[in-house]
Write a protein that holds these residues in place. Structure first.
Motif: not given
Length: 109
Positions: A31-48
């Protein structure tokens, strides 16, 4: 070695010839340690894009990886604290007046 991974063979047709790819199981590596820094938030809207991001999280969870997500949002009431069992950290962001559906991070101390 005592560990012999099982693999899945996928045959794809590209142009006019077949190619075989061996795909190792998700637990093939430690198992790996992963930090995902992402914008815009994919958790508050729906799109591909958000669907693709959620699929990545789902597979990281199946692989047993340790993941933390950092993403911006202005409407804190919409912010989940976890996604697929992984902690989500929210940073300050802003919305463009012309396009309020997407929050962009602001690098202001």
């Amino acid at each position: 070695p005592s560990f012999v991974p099982t693999t899945t063979t996928v045959t794809t047709t590209m142009s006019s010839h077949n190619q075989q790819q061996h795909i190792p199981p998700l637990d093939y590596t430690k198992p790996k340690k992963v930090c995902l820094i992402v914008e815009p938030s994919p958790l508050t809207h729906v799109c591909g894009y958000s669907n693709r991001f959620k699929e990545v999280l789902k597979h990281l969870a199946k692989a047993g990886d340790s993941v933390e997500v950092i993403t911006p949002e202005t409407r804190k009431s919409k912010c989940p604290t976890t996604a697929f069992g992984f902690p989500v950290h929210w940073t300050w962001g802003f919305e463009w007046p012309q396009y309020k559906n997407v929050t962009i991070s602001a690098d202001i101390p």
